[in-house]
Structure formats: structure tokens, C-alpha cells
Design an enzyme around this catalytic site. Structure first.
Site, PDB file in Angstrom:
ATOM      1  N   GLU A 178       0.832  -1.210   0.000  1.00  0.00           N
ATOM      2  CA  GLU A 178       0.000   0.000   0.000  1.00  0.00           C
ATOM      3  C   GLU A 178       0.865   1.258   0.000  1.00  0.00           C
ATOM      4  OE1 GLU A 178      -3.105   0.351   3.069  1.00  0.00           O
ATOM      5  OE2 GLU A 178      -2.709   2.503   2.979  1.00  0.00           O
ATOM      6  N   SER A 377      -7.834  -8.639   8.042  1.00  0.00           N
ATOM      7  CA  SER A 377      -7.877  -9.640   6.974  1.00  0.00           C
ATOM      8  C   SER A 377      -8.061 -11.052   7.536  1.00  0.00           C
ATOM      9  CB  SER A 377      -6.602  -9.557   6.135  1.00  0.00           C
ATOM     10  OG  SER A 377      -5.467  -9.520   6.971  1.00  0.00           O
TER      11      SER A 377
HETATM   12  S1  SF4 Z   1     -10.899  -0.775   5.028  1.00  0.00           S
HETATM   13 FE1  SF4 Z   1      -9.467  -2.526   5.150  1.00  0.00          FE
HETATM   14  S2  SF4 Z   1      -8.528  -2.693   3.119  1.00  0.00           S
HETATM   15 FE2  SF4 Z   1      -9.481  -0.678   3.281  1.00  0.00          FE
HETATM   16  S3  SF4 Z   1      -7.841   0.654   3.964  1.00  0.00           S
HETATM   17 FE3  SF4 Z   1      -8.917  -0.058   5.796  1.00  0.00          FE
HETATM   18  S4  SF4 Z   1      -7.786  -1.884   6.482  1.00  0.00           S
HETATM   19 FE4  SF4 Z   1      -7.154  -1.454   4.348  1.00  0.00          FE
END
Ligand code: SF4
Length: 409
Positions: A178, A377
Site C-alpha cells: 500500500e 484480513s
Molecule cells: S478498510 Fe481494510 S482494506 Fe481498506 S484501507 Fe482499511 S484496512 Fe485497508
């Protein structure tokens, strides 16, 4: 919030019932106290918020739907879709191949792709250079793009401040997918540099004030700054954005520190600081804020230990571990399989990136009080499997179904 169609094997009827009940009772998310599952000699406190976030559910829904709707096609994931080994293994088992590892090392060359192939962009997003490479091979990236909207929100925020002439400081782990994606999008719009932590931020501050010679910057921050970054000019007006899963308090401290350095060096006050320091607030996503806040709420319990469940390369999970470790013994596990027995546990040290077996992790007392949370996750089914396994270690515990029924009513 939208609900997603994720494989039922990732769900847990128990956790779903608990989450729904807590949500109904507290729609504004003001109550961060954990949920007690009282098995008698074993008392489990589940964090108010944990597990799959919007971006992860969205990515899982798109990835599994893509597999279902495209039999016979070659389907690739650019890299790990999310940082959970079990979900990624499930996708591999369904024929999905990974083009890169989590650090960006190419496993399958782009040149092997054809226009008929499908490439799924992960929830972290990707760099502009990779997008370009895929487009050049005729890959339709928009159709299978699972980039989380909260990551895109950070990109939009950095674009907004870039348009006003600020350089961008990205607080993130430099090798994380990211952060690499955010750096790429930001660097296309403004001079950009990545800082990993406060230590690096303090060093960066010394280039703002001229305390360190400008030429040292290019060695010290090698690989972390955008092309043609001019350290003398490009640190005069800055704004801070972050990888969405960093520790909220760390990002705030970093932004506050840089703001103070700029204010002191240029003799600015609260009214004039915006001329040189963009007010970005933090750009953490809601899930990070909720999950970290819920850990703080959970830590108010007088517990014996904490168990945090998630992928070993999951940034948000390691931050939950970090918060718990400050207060009580904390074990970082991937699944119930790491709870070997009631006496031994396989723990992952996220700082050293090493695993080790520990003995006597459950204290010999009555009752044993354990805090439980999981990363964004981690499937809820995995959390329930951990609960079940812990329960099995206490032969005198109340009947599992009896306690679960209390929540399912
Ligand atoms: S909602 Fe989940 S995937 Fe999206 S930025 Fe936040 S932690 Fe990352």
C-alpha cells in the site's frame, strides 16, 4: 454499510450474532468495551471491533466472483490480495496465480500476459508503473480492481494538498504494497518522501532546519523520495498522509512533530502555520481506527493475556499486537493451529520477524481471563476456531453450545 458476498466458510455464526447484537445496541460505536464469553474457568473478552473490514470483504467478493465467472481463463493476482495466508491459499487452490510476492519481487513476468488474461489488483492498490505495464498488454485493470476506497481516499487527499503546492510526507512501511502504491500516486503529483517512524521523522526534520547537510538526505532516504526531489526546496511546505493501517498515535505524533519543526523554524503560529503545513488530519481508515480503539477498550479489563489472530505480514494486525504488548503478555498467532496445546503456543515476534514456541502461556489460576482480537484480513471463522480450541483446554468449562446459545437468541 454495504454487505458483501464472501465464502460462507469465512463466516462464523457466533461472531456474526455477537457483532450484530453489539451493533444494534450501539449504532454510534460509542461503547468500546469487549464482549464477555463466560465459560466459567475460562473468560474470553472479544474486542468490540475486529476482523474483516470493508476493503477486505470487497476484495474477497470480487476475487471469488471473478474465479466463478471466468472458467477456463487464466486469472492472476498482482500480489497477495490481502495479508491472510489462508485466504490467499484458498484462491491459489482455485487456480489463481500470484504475479509478485508481497515485497514486489516478480514471480511471473508481465511479458507472459495476454489480453485474454485477467489480473486482479489487490486491496492495497498498485503503482502507476505497474498499471501502465498491465495496460500495455491489453489487461483491463478497471474491471478487476479491488483497491480499497479508503486507500483511494488517501490518494485523493494527497492529490488535493499537492494541487496546493505542498510536498507529501507518507508515513508508512516503505516495503508495504500500500505504501509503494501511495508513494507512486503521490509522487506523480508532488515531491514525496516516505518515513517509517518517528526516528526517521526526527532526521527528516533536521533537513527542514538545515541542521543536516542537504546532500546527506539523498543517501539517508535512498529509495524513499520521488524523482528530482530537491531537499532544500521541497521540504518548505509539507503535508502528512499515511498508510491506512499505521498506528493512529504514531501518525499523529509524526504530524505534530513536523508541524512543530516548521512552526519553530519559520516562526509561525496556529493562524499562519497552514501556509507551510497542510492540515490533513490522519488518513487512517475507519477499520484501523475502530479496531485500535476497541483494543484500548479491551485493555481496560484486568486480563491475564491477549491473543491476536492474523497474517504475519499484516500491518494492521501487528499494530494490534503492539498495543496489547504494552499492557500484558500477548501472543500473535495465525490460527488455532498455533495453539499447540494448553501448555505450548507458537508465537510470532512481529518486530524480529521470528517465530518461537512458548510454554505455560495459560496461567494456572481461576478463572483465566483472555483478551481476543484479530486483524482486518482475518476471517471470523478463524476467531471462532481459536475460541473453540481454548475452550477444549478447560475440561471444567461450561458447555460451549450453552454459552453460544446465549448470544444467538
Ligand atoms: S478498510 Fe481494510 S482494506 Fe481498506 S484501507 Fe482499511 S484496512 Fe485497508
Amino acid at each position: 454499510m454495504k454487505t458483501f458476498n464472501v465464502p460462507v466458510a469465512y463466516r462464523s455464526p457466533l461472531i456474526t450474532a455477537i457483532k450484530q447484537k453489539r451493533k444494534q445496541e450501539d449504532k454510534m460505536k460509542k461503547n468500546l468495551s469487549p464482549t464477555l464469553l463466560d465459560f466459567g474457568p475460562l473468560q474470553l473478552y472479544l474486542a468490540r471491533h475486529f476482523g474483516f473490514c470493508y476493503g477486505v470483504e470487497n476484495a474477497i467478493e470480487i476475487a471469488f466472483r471473478t474465479v466463478d465467472e471466468n472458467p477456463g481463463k487464466r486469472i492472476f493476482l498482482l500480489s497477495e490480495m490481502i495479508h491472510n495466508p489462508f485466504v490467499n491459499e484458498d484462491l491459489k487452490a482455485r487456480g489463481v496465480e500470484f504475479m509478485m510476492d508481497t515485497y514486489g519481487k516478480q514471480l511471473i513476468p508481465f511479458k507472459s500476459l495476454g489480453a485474454d488474461d485477467i489480473v486482479i489488483i489487490p486491496a492495497f492498490g498498485t503503482t502507476l508503473a505497474i498499471e501502465k505495464s498491465l495496460r500495455e498488454r491489453g489487461i483491463q485493470i478497471e474491471k478487476y480492481n479491488t483497491t480499497c476506497p479508503f486507500v483511494e481516499k488517501v490518494w485523493n487527499r494527497s492529490n488535493q494538498i499537492a494541487a496546493k503546492g505542498y510536498s507529501i510526507i507518507v508515513h508508512g512501511k516503505p516495503s508495504h504494497e500500500e505504501t509503494r502504491a501511495t508513494f507512486s500516486h503521490s509522487a506523480a503529483e508532488a515531491p514525496t518522501v516516505v518515513v517509517n517512524d518517528m526516528k526517521e521523522t526526527i532526521e527528516l526534520g533536521k533537513y527542514i532546519t538545515g541542521e543536516k547537510p542537504a546532500e546527506d538526505f539523498y543517501t539517508e532516504f535512498r529509495g524513499r523520495f520521488s524523482e528530482e526531489f530537491n531537499v532544500t526546496k521541497d521540504l518548505q511546505r509539507i503535508g502528512v498522509v499515511n498508510q491506512t493501517t499505521m498506528l493512529a498515535s504514531d501518525t499523529q505524533a509524526i504530524a505534530d512533530y513536523l508541524k512543530q519543526v516548521i512552526a519553530t523554524y519559520y516562526d509561525l503560529n496556529d493562524k499562519t502555520i497552514s501556509a507551510r503545513f497542510a492540515d490533513t488530519r490522519d488518513t487512517l481508515c475507519y477499520a484501523t481506527t475502530d479496531n485500535q480503539g476497541a483494543v484500548s477498550g479491551m485493555l481496560e479489563q484486568n486480563a491475564d493475556l491477549a491473543i491476536v489472530i492474523g497474517g504475519r505480514n499484516s500491518s494492521n494486525t501487528s499494530h494490534l499486537v503492539e498495543l496489547c504488548e504494552e499492557v500484558l503478555p500477548t501472543w500473535f498467532i495465525r490460527s488455532e493451529a498455533d495453539l499447540f496445546t494448553a501448555e505450548t503456543i507458537l508465537h510470532f515476534d512481529w518486530r524480529r520477524k521470528t517465530e518461537s514456541v512458548h510454554h505455560n502461556y495459560l496461567p494456572a489460576k481461576y478463572p483465566v481471563r483472555i483478551l481476543i482480537t484479530s486483524g482486518a484480513s482475518c476471517p471470523d471463522a478463524m476467531v471462532e476456531a481459536v475460541i473453540k480450541k481454548l475452550h477444549s483446554f478447560f475440561p471444567d468449562a461450561r458447555n460451549y453450545d450453552e454459552v453460544i446459545d446465549e448470544w444467538s437468541k
